[in-house]
Motif scaffolding. Structure first.
Motif, PDB file in Angstrom:
ATOM      1  N   ASN A 171       0.810  -1.208   0.000  1.00  0.00           N
ATOM      2  CA  ASN A 171       0.000   0.000   0.000  1.00  0.00           C
ATOM      3  C   ASN A 171       0.850   1.268   0.000  1.00  0.00           C
ATOM      4  OD1 ASN A 171      -2.388  -1.421   0.006  1.00  0.00           O
ATOM      5  ND2 ASN A 171      -2.648  -1.333   2.221  1.00  0.00           N
ATOM      6  N   MET A 172       0.281   2.339  -0.556  1.00  0.00           N
ATOM      7  CA  MET A 172       0.950   3.636  -0.519  1.00  0.00           C
ATOM      8  C   MET A 172       1.084   4.106   0.929  1.00  0.00           C
ATOM      9  SD  MET A 172      -0.626   5.824  -3.721  1.00  0.00           S
ATOM     10  CE  MET A 172      -1.426   6.825  -2.516  1.00  0.00           C
ATOM     11  N   PRO A 173       2.109   4.883   1.243  1.00  0.00           N
ATOM     12  CA  PRO A 173       2.258   5.390   2.606  1.00  0.00           C
ATOM     13  C   PRO A 173       1.111   6.296   3.051  1.00  0.00           C
ATOM     14  CG  PRO A 173       4.321   5.585   1.402  1.00  0.00           C
ATOM     15  CD  PRO A 173       3.274   5.187   0.406  1.00  0.00           C
ATOM     16  N   THR A 174       0.498   7.010   2.104  1.00  0.00           N
ATOM     17  CA  THR A 174      -0.587   7.939   2.420  1.00  0.00           C
ATOM     18  C   THR A 174      -1.711   7.764   1.418  1.00  0.00           C
ATOM     19  OG1 THR A 174       1.017   9.560   3.248  1.00  0.00           O
ATOM     20  CG2 THR A 174      -1.207  10.353   2.794  1.00  0.00           C
ATOM     21  N   ALA A 175      -2.933   7.538   1.916  1.00  0.00           N
ATOM     22  CA  ALA A 175      -4.090   7.409   1.042  1.00  0.00           C
ATOM     23  C   ALA A 175      -4.449   8.773   0.448  1.00  0.00           C
ATOM     24  CB  ALA A 175      -5.276   6.847   1.827  1.00  0.00           C
ATOM     25  N   ARG A 176      -4.698   8.794  -0.856  1.00  0.00           N
ATOM     26  CA  ARG A 176      -5.102  10.060  -1.480  1.00  0.00           C
ATOM     27  C   ARG A 176      -5.416   9.851  -2.962  1.00  0.00           C
ATOM     28  NH1 ARG A 176       0.630  10.281  -0.889  1.00  0.00           N
ATOM     29  NH2 ARG A 176       1.793  11.223  -2.624  1.00  0.00           N
ATOM     30  N   GLU A 177      -6.211  10.773  -3.505  1.00  0.00           N
ATOM     31  CA  GLU A 177      -6.319  10.894  -4.949  1.00  0.00           C
ATOM     32  C   GLU A 177      -4.989  11.468  -5.437  1.00  0.00           C
ATOM     33  OE1 GLU A 177     -11.051  12.214  -4.737  1.00  0.00           O
ATOM     34  OE2 GLU A 177      -9.487  13.691  -5.197  1.00  0.00           O
ATOM     35  N   THR A 178      -4.448  10.925  -6.503  1.00  0.00           N
ATOM     36  CA  THR A 178      -3.095  11.365  -6.847  1.00  0.00           C
ATOM     37  C   THR A 178      -2.734  11.038  -8.293  1.00  0.00           C
ATOM     38  OG1 THR A 178      -0.806  11.335  -6.054  1.00  0.00           O
ATOM     39  CG2 THR A 178      -1.971   9.216  -6.107  1.00  0.00           C
ATOM     40  N   LYS A 179      -1.546  11.449  -8.672  1.00  0.00           N
ATOM     41  CA  LYS A 179      -0.965  11.156  -9.978  1.00  0.00           C
ATOM     42  C   LYS A 179       0.475  10.692  -9.779  1.00  0.00           C
ATOM     43  CE  LYS A 179      -4.534  12.713 -12.323  1.00  0.00           C
ATOM     44  NZ  LYS A 179      -5.386  11.823 -13.139  1.00  0.00           N
ATOM     45  N   GLY A 180       1.002   9.949 -10.750  1.00  0.00           N
ATOM     46  CA  GLY A 180       2.376   9.503 -10.643  1.00  0.00           C
ATOM     47  C   GLY A 180       2.937   9.070 -11.983  1.00  0.00           C
ATOM     48  N   LYS A 181       4.262   9.044 -12.082  1.00  0.00           N
ATOM     49  CA  LYS A 181       4.946   8.626 -13.297  1.00  0.00           C
ATOM     50  C   LYS A 181       6.182   7.807 -12.937  1.00  0.00           C
ATOM     51  CE  LYS A 181       2.291  10.435 -16.463  1.00  0.00           C
ATOM     52  NZ  LYS A 181       1.567   9.580 -17.435  1.00  0.00           N
ATOM     53  N   ILE A 182       6.624   6.988 -13.888  1.00  0.00           N
ATOM     54  CA  ILE A 182       7.796   6.132 -13.684  1.00  0.00           C
ATOM     55  C   ILE A 182       8.982   6.680 -14.458  1.00  0.00           C
ATOM     56  CG2 ILE A 182       8.763   3.843 -14.107  1.00  0.00           C
ATOM     57  CD1 ILE A 182       5.916   2.725 -13.688  1.00  0.00           C
ATOM     58  N   VAL A 183      10.110   6.824 -13.762  1.00  0.00           N
ATOM     59  CA  VAL A 183      11.375   7.243 -14.370  1.00  0.00           C
ATOM     60  C   VAL A 183      12.477   6.353 -13.808  1.00  0.00           C
ATOM     61  CG1 VAL A 183      13.025   9.122 -14.687  1.00  0.00           C
ATOM     62  CG2 VAL A 183      10.575   9.634 -14.582  1.00  0.00           C
ATOM     63  N   ASN A 184      13.227   5.703 -14.688  1.00  0.00           N
ATOM     64  CA  ASN A 184      14.365   4.869 -14.275  1.00  0.00           C
ATOM     65  C   ASN A 184      13.984   3.848 -13.200  1.00  0.00           C
ATOM     66  OD1 ASN A 184      16.122   6.218 -16.056  1.00  0.00           O
ATOM     67  ND2 ASN A 184      16.570   7.795 -14.536  1.00  0.00           N
ATOM     68  N   ASP A 185      12.936   3.093 -13.475  1.00  0.00           N
ATOM     69  CA  ASP A 185      12.487   1.991 -12.602  1.00  0.00           C
ATOM     70  C   ASP A 185      11.982   2.462 -11.244  1.00  0.00           C
ATOM     71  OD1 ASP A 185      13.186   0.246 -14.611  1.00  0.00           O
ATOM     72  OD2 ASP A 185      15.107  -0.299 -13.727  1.00  0.00           O
ATOM     73  N   LYS A 186      11.629   3.732 -11.134  1.00  0.00           N
ATOM     74  CA  LYS A 186      11.049   4.237  -9.898  1.00  0.00           C
ATOM     75  C   LYS A 186       9.747   4.973 -10.201  1.00  0.00           C
ATOM     76  CE  LYS A 186      15.296   4.709  -7.188  1.00  0.00           C
ATOM     77  NZ  LYS A 186      16.171   5.635  -6.422  1.00  0.00           N
ATOM     78  N   LEU A 187       8.742   4.698  -9.374  1.00  0.00           N
ATOM     79  CA  LEU A 187       7.460   5.384  -9.488  1.00  0.00           C
ATOM     80  C   LEU A 187       7.442   6.569  -8.543  1.00  0.00           C
ATOM     81  CD1 LEU A 187       4.425   5.613 -10.320  1.00  0.00           C
ATOM     82  CD2 LEU A 187       3.943   4.055  -8.412  1.00  0.00           C
ATOM     83  N   TYR A 188       7.157   7.746  -9.088  1.00  0.00           N
ATOM     84  CA  TYR A 188       7.063   8.968  -8.295  1.00  0.00           C
ATOM     85  C   TYR A 188       5.590   9.373  -8.196  1.00  0.00           C
ATOM     86  CZ  TYR A 188      12.105   9.317  -8.979  1.00  0.00           C
ATOM     87  OH  TYR A 188      13.464   9.065  -8.999  1.00  0.00           O
ATOM     88  N   VAL A 189       5.031   9.284  -6.999  1.00  0.00           N
ATOM     89  CA  VAL A 189       3.638   9.668  -6.757  1.00  0.00           C
ATOM     90  C   VAL A 189       3.653  11.089  -6.203  1.00  0.00           C
ATOM     91  CG1 VAL A 189       1.540   9.148  -5.484  1.00  0.00           C
ATOM     92  CG2 VAL A 189       2.977   7.286  -6.343  1.00  0.00           C
ATOM     93  N   ILE A 190       3.054  12.019  -6.940  1.00  0.00           N
ATOM     94  CA  ILE A 190       3.238  13.447  -6.675  1.00  0.00           C
ATOM     95  C   ILE A 190       1.918  14.108  -6.286  1.00  0.00           C
ATOM     96  CG2 ILE A 190       3.939  15.650  -7.689  1.00  0.00           C
ATOM     97  CD1 ILE A 190       5.858  14.097  -9.482  1.00  0.00           C
ATOM     98  N   GLY A 191       1.906  14.727  -5.094  1.00  0.00           N
ATOM     99  CA  GLY A 191       0.769  15.517  -4.650  1.00  0.00           C
ATOM    100  C   GLY A 191      -0.501  14.705  -4.525  1.00  0.00           C
ATOM    101  N   GLY A 192      -1.645  15.391  -4.595  1.00  0.00           N
ATOM    102  CA  GLY A 192      -2.932  14.732  -4.514  1.00  0.00           C
ATOM    103  C   GLY A 192      -3.831  15.356  -3.470  1.00  0.00           C
ATOM    104  N   PHE A 193      -4.886  14.646  -3.122  1.00  0.00           N
ATOM    105  CA  PHE A 193      -5.910  15.204  -2.228  1.00  0.00           C
ATOM    106  C   PHE A 193      -6.515  14.095  -1.378  1.00  0.00           C
ATOM    107  CE2 PHE A 193     -10.293  16.428  -1.262  1.00  0.00           C
ATOM    108  CZ  PHE A 193     -10.106  17.693  -0.731  1.00  0.00           C
TER     109      PHE A 193
END
Length: 391
Positions: A171-193
């Motif tokens: 599970n994600m560390p923090t529940a939220r509506e959010t967006k994310g992208k993968i760069v160099n085998d890492k997923l970056y989950v950015i911001g949200g609500f």
């Protein structure tokens, strides 16, 4: 109650040089769309689902040809929903999640046919998604439209395209509506609500299947859109700050704020193609009629970013200080006494108030309640500046 200056910072206190993007207008969509999903295949942008300015939710795909600057509508019929996700693989578009239904739809662009994939039993709306090595990663989101109480999700899973199966992940560390992208085998989950806008960036390592790093942005953001260019993740639009534009550099783990002439919007679609950033649709309010038809494009090549940064290197004598006689503070600038527009945000990104002020004159904030705030304005060069204040 005096307003005291805490310290002066750019919305990238991590920012070394201010950069400006110049957006150009392209051919409009046939209708305004907000909360739509998008993918790029070859030199076409495919926009699906979302709500429309004429009312209701869209059940079709509209295609933008980048070369010809023209829109056309595909002869396909989808389930109606908004805040859905889409990814592309092997000339097919995978559309899933969203407020409306739990079906995974697979659009074959060679035949314009739609088939169903495995049902996602943990589907949500407002979730994030990203694709990597034949797997579609899905994370976060919120409960379905119409529930009495919104439930924010921390679930994380992936869809294996080859086997047509869904699989759970930590599970994600923090529940939220959010967006994310993968760069160099890492997923970056950015911001949200999740009741308030988030300043968090969470990082998941796809090789170890572990959540690793967490970063805190200078400002909170939600209702935004993401797109990847090299090692940069571009962030555009926002629920409370519709002119928000920045990129997160995954090599330095720093956020860089950008200035631009982008049409303000939230819940837009965002894509990168050939070093150009395309922002499509979105809306300006929660009313569906505010969905816009606009598509804009800006050059985001390294040369363009460097050139625009160099253009902003002029020296300006600007100081910020408190005024002991009034409930406010002064932004001093001996080269400029013009009026400028400002916005005051809470530290979670909620807009508190906005107005107009003048350089070298006291800015009255007596009507703002006690607390910590961010005073945001664009200087005479159009560069966004922010001052952290407390009352």
């Amino acid at each position: 109650m005096k307003t005291k200056l805490l310290f002066l910072t750019f919305l990238g206190s991590l920012l070394t040089q201010a950069q400006t993007l110049n957006f150009k207008n392209l051919a409009n969509m046939s209708v305004g769309r907000g909360a739509a999903a998008s993918v790029i295949v070859d030199d076409n942008i495919y926009v699906s689902n979302g709500y429309q300015d004429k009312g209701g939710n869209a059940n079709y795909i509209e295609k933008y040809n980048i070369t010809d600057n023209k829109w056309s509508i595909l002869n396909t019929t989808l389930f109606t929903k908004k805040f859905a996700n889409s990814e592309t693989y092997n000339n097919k578009i995978y559309i899933f999640n969203g407020w409306g239904n739990s079906h995974l739809e697979i659009v074959d662009l060679a035949t314009n046919t739609v088939t169903k994939g495995a049902v996602n039993r943990s589907y949500t709306g407002h979730a994030g998604s990203a694709i990597h090595n034949g797997k579609i990663y899905v994370f976060g989101g919120s409960g379905l439209n119409g529930v009495a109480t919104t439930v924010f999700s921390n679930r994380f899973q992936y869809y294996d395209i080859a086997s047509d199966t869904w699989h759970p992940l930590p599970n994600m560390p923090t529940a939220r509506e959010t967006k994310g992208k993968i760069v160099n085998d890492k997923l970056y989950v950015i911001g949200g609500f999740n009741g308030t806008s988030s300043r968090l960036i969470n990082v998941f390592d796809l090789n170890t299947n572990l959540w690793t790093d967490q970063y805190t942005m200078p400002a909170a953001i939600s209702g935004h859109s993401l797109a990847v260019s090299g090692n940069k993740i571009f962030i555009a639009g926002g629920y409370n700050n519709q002119t928000f534009l920045a990129y997160f550099d995954t090599t330095t783990n720093k956020l860089h704020q950008l200035s631009s002439n982008m049409i303000p919007r939230r819940h837009a679609a965002l894509e990168v193609y050939n070093n150009k950033l395309y922002i499509i649709g979105g809306s300006t309010t929660s009313v569906t009629s505010s969905a816009i038809r606009s598509i804009q494009v800006a050059d985001i090549s390294e040369n363009a970013l460097a050139a625009n940064a160099d253009n902003d290197n002029g020296t300006l004598e600007k100081k910020v200080h408190t005024n002991a006689d009034r409930d406010g503070f002064v932004i001093s600038n001996k080269n400029n006494s013009n009026q400028f527009e400002y916005t005051v945000y809470s530290t979670d990104g909620t807009q508190i108030t906005k107005g107009f002020a003048y350089y070298n004159k006291t800015i009255d904030l007596s009507r703002v309640r006690r607390g910590n705030y961010i005073f945001s304005y664009k200087d005479e060069k159009g560069i966004l500046q922010q001052i952290k204040i407390f009352r």
